[in-house]
Design a protein around this motif. Sequence first.
Motif, PDB file in Angstrom:
ATOM      1  N   ASN A 155       5.915  30.643  29.410  1.00  0.00           N
ATOM      2  CA  ASN A 155       5.583  31.089  28.060  1.00  0.00           C
ATOM      3  C   ASN A 155       6.754  31.839  27.436  1.00  0.00           C
ATOM      4  O   ASN A 155       7.075  31.650  26.259  1.00  0.00           O
ATOM      5  CB  ASN A 155       4.341  31.982  28.099  1.00  0.00           C
ATOM      6  CG  ASN A 155       3.609  32.016  26.783  1.00  0.00           C
ATOM      7  OD1 ASN A 155       3.391  30.980  26.150  1.00  0.00           O
ATOM      8  ND2 ASN A 155       3.220  33.204  26.343  1.00  0.00           N
ATOM      9  N   ALA A 156       7.403  32.683  28.231  1.00  0.00           N
ATOM     10  CA  ALA A 156       8.580  33.408  27.733  1.00  0.00           C
ATOM     11  C   ALA A 156       9.734  32.442  27.470  1.00  0.00           C
ATOM     12  O   ALA A 156      10.500  32.621  26.518  1.00  0.00           O
ATOM     13  CB  ALA A 156       8.998  34.482  28.733  1.00  0.00           C
ATOM     14  N   LEU A 157       9.848  31.413  28.302  1.00  0.00           N
ATOM     15  CA  LEU A 157      10.900  30.416  28.098  1.00  0.00           C
ATOM     16  C   LEU A 157      10.669  29.645  26.805  1.00  0.00           C
ATOM     17  O   LEU A 157      11.619  29.358  26.060  1.00  0.00           O
ATOM     18  CB  LEU A 157      10.945  29.465  29.295  1.00  0.00           C
ATOM     19  CG  LEU A 157      11.967  28.333  29.248  1.00  0.00           C
ATOM     20  CD1 LEU A 157      13.365  28.849  28.954  1.00  0.00           C
ATOM     21  CD2 LEU A 157      11.944  27.559  30.576  1.00  0.00           C
ATOM     22  N   SER A 158       9.414  29.334  26.513  1.00  0.00           N
ATOM     23  CA  SER A 158       9.088  28.671  25.249  1.00  0.00           C
ATOM     24  C   SER A 158       9.486  29.552  24.067  1.00  0.00           C
ATOM     25  O   SER A 158      10.057  29.079  23.071  1.00  0.00           O
ATOM     26  CB  SER A 158       7.592  28.355  25.197  1.00  0.00           C
ATOM     27  OG  SER A 158       7.236  27.783  23.955  1.00  0.00           O
ATOM     28  N   ALA A 159       9.195  30.844  24.175  1.00  0.00           N
ATOM     29  CA  ALA A 159       9.579  31.790  23.110  1.00  0.00           C
ATOM     30  C   ALA A 159      11.097  31.900  23.006  1.00  0.00           C
ATOM     31  O   ALA A 159      11.650  32.040  21.903  1.00  0.00           O
ATOM     32  CB  ALA A 159       8.954  33.156  23.388  1.00  0.00           C
ATOM     33  N   LEU A 160      11.776  31.834  24.150  1.00  0.00           N
ATOM     34  CA  LEU A 160      13.239  31.877  24.138  1.00  0.00           C
ATOM     35  C   LEU A 160      13.792  30.634  23.446  1.00  0.00           C
ATOM     36  O   LEU A 160      14.819  30.696  22.759  1.00  0.00           O
ATOM     37  CB  LEU A 160      13.758  31.971  25.574  1.00  0.00           C
ATOM     38  CG  LEU A 160      15.220  32.356  25.760  1.00  0.00           C
ATOM     39  CD1 LEU A 160      15.509  33.728  25.172  1.00  0.00           C
ATOM     40  CD2 LEU A 160      15.575  32.353  27.248  1.00  0.00           C
ATOM     41  N   GLY A 161      13.102  29.505  23.607  1.00  0.00           N
ATOM     42  CA  GLY A 161      13.486  28.294  22.879  1.00  0.00           C
ATOM     43  C   GLY A 161      13.339  28.482  21.380  1.00  0.00           C
ATOM     44  O   GLY A 161      14.177  28.008  20.597  1.00  0.00           O
ATOM     45  N   ALA A 162      12.281  29.186  20.979  1.00  0.00           N
ATOM     46  CA  ALA A 162      12.089  29.477  19.551  1.00  0.00           C
ATOM     47  C   ALA A 162      13.205  30.375  19.031  1.00  0.00           C
ATOM     48  O   ALA A 162      13.647  30.238  17.886  1.00  0.00           O
ATOM     49  CB  ALA A 162      10.727  30.135  19.333  1.00  0.00           C
ATOM     50  N   ALA A 163      13.679  31.296  19.878  1.00  0.00           N
ATOM     51  CA  ALA A 163      14.803  32.158  19.493  1.00  0.00           C
ATOM     52  C   ALA A 163      16.092  31.348  19.392  1.00  0.00           C
ATOM     53  O   ALA A 163      16.897  31.545  18.469  1.00  0.00           O
ATOM     54  CB  ALA A 163      14.967  33.288  20.505  1.00  0.00           C
ATOM     55  N   LEU A 164      16.296  30.420  20.322  1.00  0.00           N
ATOM     56  CA  LEU A 164      17.479  29.553  20.276  1.00  0.00           C
ATOM     57  C   LEU A 164      17.481  28.721  19.000  1.00  0.00           C
ATOM     58  O   LEU A 164      18.542  28.465  18.416  1.00  0.00           O
ATOM     59  CB  LEU A 164      17.496  28.644  21.502  1.00  0.00           C
ATOM     60  CG  LEU A 164      18.647  27.650  21.606  1.00  0.00           C
ATOM     61  CD1 LEU A 164      19.987  28.376  21.702  1.00  0.00           C
ATOM     62  CD2 LEU A 164      18.456  26.736  22.824  1.00  0.00           C
ATOM     63  N   ASN A 165      16.305  28.311  18.561  1.00  0.00           N
ATOM     64  CA  ASN A 165      16.192  27.534  17.324  1.00  0.00           C
ATOM     65  C   ASN A 165      16.661  28.336  16.116  1.00  0.00           C
ATOM     66  O   ASN A 165      17.119  27.773  15.126  1.00  0.00           O
ATOM     67  CB  ASN A 165      14.743  27.088  17.124  1.00  0.00           C
ATOM     68  CG  ASN A 165      14.599  26.072  16.021  1.00  0.00           C
ATOM     69  OD1 ASN A 165      15.111  24.964  16.110  1.00  0.00           O
ATOM     70  ND2 ASN A 165      13.900  26.454  14.958  1.00  0.00           N
TER      71      ASN A 165
END
Length: 282
Positions: A155-165
């Motif tokens: 879940n945190a990795l998914s959020a980190l992907g949103a930050a990378l976006n």
Amino acid sequence: MSNRNSQANKQAARERMREERARQAKKDKIRKQLLVAVSIVGVLAIAGGVGVAVTQLGKENNPDKEWKTAAKKKPFAKPANSSGAKGTTVVIGKKDAKNTLEVFEDLRCPVCATFEQNTGEMVTKDMKAGKYKLQFTMGAFLDEADQIRGAGSKNALSALGAALNVSPDAFLEYKTALYSLKNHPDEREDEFAKDAKLLEVAQEVKELKGNKAFEKAVEKGTYDRWALAMKDRFKATEDVTGTPAFKLNGTVMVVEGAQEGTPITTPEQFTAAYDKALNAKK
């Protein structure tokens, strides 16, 4: 008189110790009874002798499976600032940097948090100076560990992907915030499985604070399937078996003179391991 008082005090102390041992023995007995009860429930569940209550318990005990099942039903989206067919190649730094430092981490990993708190700032500073590019591969093996389980890493990795976006800087700053002493939970407490916790931490990052698009992506799980693809990339890396781990230009960095598998956590360990890996290619 003083001898009698001394004897009385000793007797009283022995009595207090006896009572404390009795209390502790009682606690241990209760704990053992609870463990036995849980074991019995598990056996009954396998035998099919427990009904709806055990079905619910099974669901509660397998958030990893539930998260994966839900993620696979969502559309696949890869974040901006990534590359590769599934967007799992995440490289940040100056394009003309001659060296590539691969970083392998799990967002629930306590040793990764120790590394980031001790050494992360130095690594980022050297990346910005052009010493190397950083390539990130994030795992989620703690979610799958039998005695821990959870969904926080993914879940945190998914959020980190949103930050990378949003931007590479947002990715780096958010990762630092998640690993900070203030925000990083005990790995046995699956706090990162809660979107509210991830959004709370994001308020510390300038580009993410009040960013509605980012918040929507976290809440909808826009990058959940990307997170699954990234964790699969981590699992496919055969020469990395734990986190944090580092490879410089393809060479695994190790702590000189330490037992195999000893993680790098301090700036001194990192610098020595980096120099050794750099010289190995010369």
